[in-house]
Scaffold this active site. Structure first.
Site, mmCIF file in Angstrom:
data_model
loop_
_atom_site.group_PDB
_atom_site.id
_atom_site.type_symbol
_atom_site.label_atom_id
_atom_site.label_comp_id
_atom_site.label_asym_id
_atom_site.label_seq_id
_atom_site.Cartn_x
_atom_site.Cartn_y
_atom_site.Cartn_z
ATOM 1 N N LYS A 114 0.863 -1.188 0.000
ATOM 2 C CA LYS A 114 0.000 0.000 0.000
ATOM 3 C C LYS A 114 0.886 1.219 0.000
ATOM 4 O O LYS A 114 2.043 1.161 0.439
ATOM 5 C CB LYS A 114 -0.884 0.014 1.246
ATOM 6 C CG LYS A 114 -2.127 0.844 1.104
ATOM 7 C CD LYS A 114 -3.218 0.070 0.402
ATOM 8 C CE LYS A 114 -4.495 0.879 0.266
ATOM 9 N NZ LYS A 114 -5.605 0.034 -0.188
HETATM 10 P P1 NAD Z 1 -12.919 7.610 -2.704
HETATM 11 O O1 NAD Z 1 -11.898 8.657 -2.513
HETATM 12 O O2 NAD Z 1 -13.467 7.337 -4.049
HETATM 13 O O3 NAD Z 1 -14.152 7.894 -1.738
HETATM 14 C C1 NAD Z 1 -14.027 8.120 -0.373
HETATM 15 C C2 NAD Z 1 -15.355 8.640 0.141
HETATM 16 O O4 NAD Z 1 -15.297 8.740 1.562
HETATM 17 C C3 NAD Z 1 -15.712 10.038 -0.366
HETATM 18 O O5 NAD Z 1 -17.084 10.093 -0.645
HETATM 19 C C4 NAD Z 1 -15.383 10.938 0.806
HETATM 20 O O6 NAD Z 1 -16.151 12.124 0.808
HETATM 21 C C5 NAD Z 1 -15.739 10.025 1.954
HETATM 22 N N1 NAD Z 1 -15.069 10.379 3.196
HETATM 23 C C6 NAD Z 1 -13.821 10.854 3.382
HETATM 24 N N2 NAD Z 1 -13.598 11.065 4.691
HETATM 25 C C7 NAD Z 1 -14.729 10.703 5.336
HETATM 26 C C8 NAD Z 1 -15.122 10.687 6.682
HETATM 27 N N3 NAD Z 1 -14.289 11.096 7.649
HETATM 28 N N4 NAD Z 1 -16.364 10.232 6.985
HETATM 29 C C9 NAD Z 1 -17.200 9.819 6.020
HETATM 30 N N5 NAD Z 1 -16.887 9.820 4.719
HETATM 31 C C10 NAD Z 1 -15.670 10.257 4.391
HETATM 32 O O7 NAD Z 1 -12.278 6.275 -2.063
HETATM 33 P P2 NAD Z 1 -12.683 4.760 -2.338
HETATM 34 O O8 NAD Z 1 -11.757 4.222 -3.356
HETATM 35 O O9 NAD Z 1 -14.139 4.647 -2.519
HETATM 36 O O10 NAD Z 1 -12.261 4.076 -0.960
HETATM 37 C C11 NAD Z 1 -13.137 4.028 0.150
HETATM 38 C C12 NAD Z 1 -12.702 2.912 1.091
HETATM 39 O O11 NAD Z 1 -12.714 1.675 0.385
HETATM 40 C C13 NAD Z 1 -11.289 3.055 1.635
HETATM 41 O O12 NAD Z 1 -11.237 2.540 2.946
HETATM 42 C C14 NAD Z 1 -10.467 2.178 0.711
HETATM 43 O O13 NAD Z 1 -9.266 1.726 1.295
HETATM 44 C C15 NAD Z 1 -11.440 1.046 0.489
HETATM 45 N N6 NAD Z 1 -11.196 0.244 -0.709
HETATM 46 C C16 NAD Z 1 -11.178 0.819 -1.944
HETATM 47 C C17 NAD Z 1 -10.983 0.018 -3.056
HETATM 48 C C18 NAD Z 1 -11.033 0.572 -4.451
HETATM 49 O O14 NAD Z 1 -11.016 -0.218 -5.387
HETATM 50 N N7 NAD Z 1 -11.132 1.871 -4.650
HETATM 51 C C19 NAD Z 1 -10.752 -1.357 -2.910
HETATM 52 C C20 NAD Z 1 -10.797 -1.918 -1.638
HETATM 53 C C21 NAD Z 1 -11.024 -1.104 -0.555
#
Ligand code: NAD
Length: 421
Positions: free
Chosen positions: A110
């Site tokens: 990561k």
């Molecule tokens: P992203 O940046 O697309 O979206 C993040 C979202 O969370 C946004 O809507 C943002 O406004 C919101 N956010 C930020 N801080 C916040 C808070 N304090 N409280 C509530 N909402 C908040 O990111 P993503 O890719 O959707 O990732 C989200 C989660 O999923 C992360 O934990 C990431 O590690 C995990 N994840 C992502 C993927 C992927 O393929 N993108 C894969 C596995 C896990």
């Protein structure tokens, strides 16, 4: 109130604690256990970026490579002010177990840069991304370590990484990152993959609990890539998405929100709260304890903790986010009979389709959307069934079962490769 937070298990300590809990149910060689609990490589860089006002600012970035026994390191890059070494270490370790749970031949890594992406211009983001790529370029590569999007990084950021890396190599190297735009060798279905996998595994949990999805009340924290897609999938299946949030707060309507409208508002105006979406505003903390059947955290880690686990009303928690639930909260939820689909299973759709993207890049092939969707669904369903079988046979919760499966596969691979020299 929140003892655990005061004692503050940092994310890496949380990840290690989870391994200890799972290892207690396994017959692991202590040397192999020590090996897989350690991170293999940790790269920290402090690098300069020229900002729009002409000033030079120093940013701190990390890439932690936890384990590559089963294949090249794989894992996202996060841009967030709270990124630190312990968070990246934890996220890297979870990637190793996750790839193993879905039996994808990748290791875990990561990365992240400590920054305020919302306060940066597109040009500053690009400069920062390109310089960070330069700093990392000897450590990454299609056969070495393959980054992907995570919080506040997206296909555009992946395009800059791919371009910078390709320039440094002197030829185009699409397989250095996944989650790229389609025009640059991205895969159909990658953008939807994680949210789709969250939905598929949550639906399997609902079926186990005899909870019909039609009409089920769903609360989603975070409306980014993962949460936005998951929300749309639940709505399409006839569930009632009663609340959804972003970093500024959430919207709640017990009758159900118009998901499409809420997401369109966010995408268009960079905000949620629209007069066109009838709902009341809630904080992100309140949102977690709203009355609902399925809670889907899709934002940051550590949000379900000893201080609020008792008040969660959902029957199912499907972890779109990485590390949303602390070990103490896990114990409380287990005691209360809440069914948790753990992150390393629920959100493994992302790494699965990233693998498809990487395979297509290496082979110069393009798979159809249907082929990708079918393969993804098959893998997610198979992994859920396997984890659930272990959970029943060993009498452990789904997180411990998933860890037993993932850690077991990594440990077996370490045993076969042996310790050099
Ligand atoms: P992203 O940046 O697309 O979206 C993040 C979202 O969370 C946004 O809507 C943002 O406004 C919101 N956010 C930020 N801080 C916040 C808070 N304090 N409280 C509530 N909402 C908040 O990111 P993503 O890719 O959707 O990732 C989200 C989660 O999923 C992360 O934990 C990431 O590690 C995990 N994840 C992502 C993927 C992927 O393929 N993108 C894969 C596995 C896990």
């Amino acid at each position: 109130m929140d003892q655990e937070r005061n004692h503050h298990l940092n994310p890496h300590q949380m990840a290690l604690k989870q391994v200890e809990i799972a290892a207690a149910h396994m017959d692991l060689d202590p040397g192999i256990l020590a090996k897989i609990m350690a991170t293999e490589k940790e790269i920290t860089v402090h690098f300069p970026v020229k900002m729009d006002d002409g000033q030079v600012r120093i940013f701190t970035g990390y890439r932690v490579q936890h384990n590559d026994t089963r294949g090249p390191y794989k894992g996202g890059i996060r841009y967030h002010p709270e990124v630190d070494a312990d968070e990246v270490r934890a996220l890297a370790m979870w990637m190793t177990w996750k790839a193993a749970v879905v039996n994808i031949p990748f290791g875990g890594a990561k990365g992240g840069v400590q920054c305020y992406p919302k306060e940066m211009s597109a040009r500053e983001m690009e400069n920062m991304t390109r310089r960070f790529t330069w700093e990392l370029h000897t450590f990454i590569g299609p056969e070495r370590d393959i980054p992907a999007p995570d919080v506040y990084t997206n296909p555009k950021v992946m395009a800059w990484i791919m371009d910078t890396y390709s320039i440094l190599k002197g030829h185009v190297v699409p397989g250095v990152v996944t989650g790229k735009p389609l025009e640059l060798g991205g895969s159909l279905g990658r953008f939807e993959a994680t949210g789709r996998g969250v939905f598929v595994t949550a639906a399997q949990a609902a079926a186990l609990l005899d909870l019909p999805l039609a009409g089920a009340r769903v609360v989603i924290q975070g409306a980014g890539n993962v949460g936005g897609v998951a929300a749309a999938q639940f709505a399409a299946a006839g569930a009632r998405v009663v609340a959804i949030s972003d970093s500024k707060g959430g919207l709640y309507n017990e009758k159900g929100l118009d998901v499409e409208q809420a997401l369109a508002c966010k995408n268009r105006y960079q905000c949620f709260l629209s007069e066109h979406v009838p709902a009341r505003e809630v904080t992100n903390e309140e949102l977690l304890t709203l009355p609902c059947d399925i809670l889907v955290p899709c934002a940051l880690g550590g949000v379900i903790h000893a201080g609020n686990a008792d008040y969660i009303q959902a029957r199912i928690i499907a972890e779109g986010a990485n590390g949303p639930t602390t070990p103490q909260a896990d114990a409380v939820l287990r005691g209360r009979g809440v069914f948790v689909v753990p992150d390393i299973l629920a959100n493994a759709g992302g790494v699965t389709v990233s693998y498809f993207e990487w395979v297509q890049n290496l082979q110069n092939l393009l798979w159809s959307e249907q082929e990708i969707a079918q393969r993804l669904e098959g893998i997610m369903r198979g992994a859920f069934a396997e984890v659930h079988r272990i959970s029943r046979e060993r009498g452990v919760d789904m997180r411990t079962a998933a860890l037993i499966l993932g850690i077991g596969r990594v440990a077996a691979a370490v045993r076969l490769r042996g310790i050099y020299p």
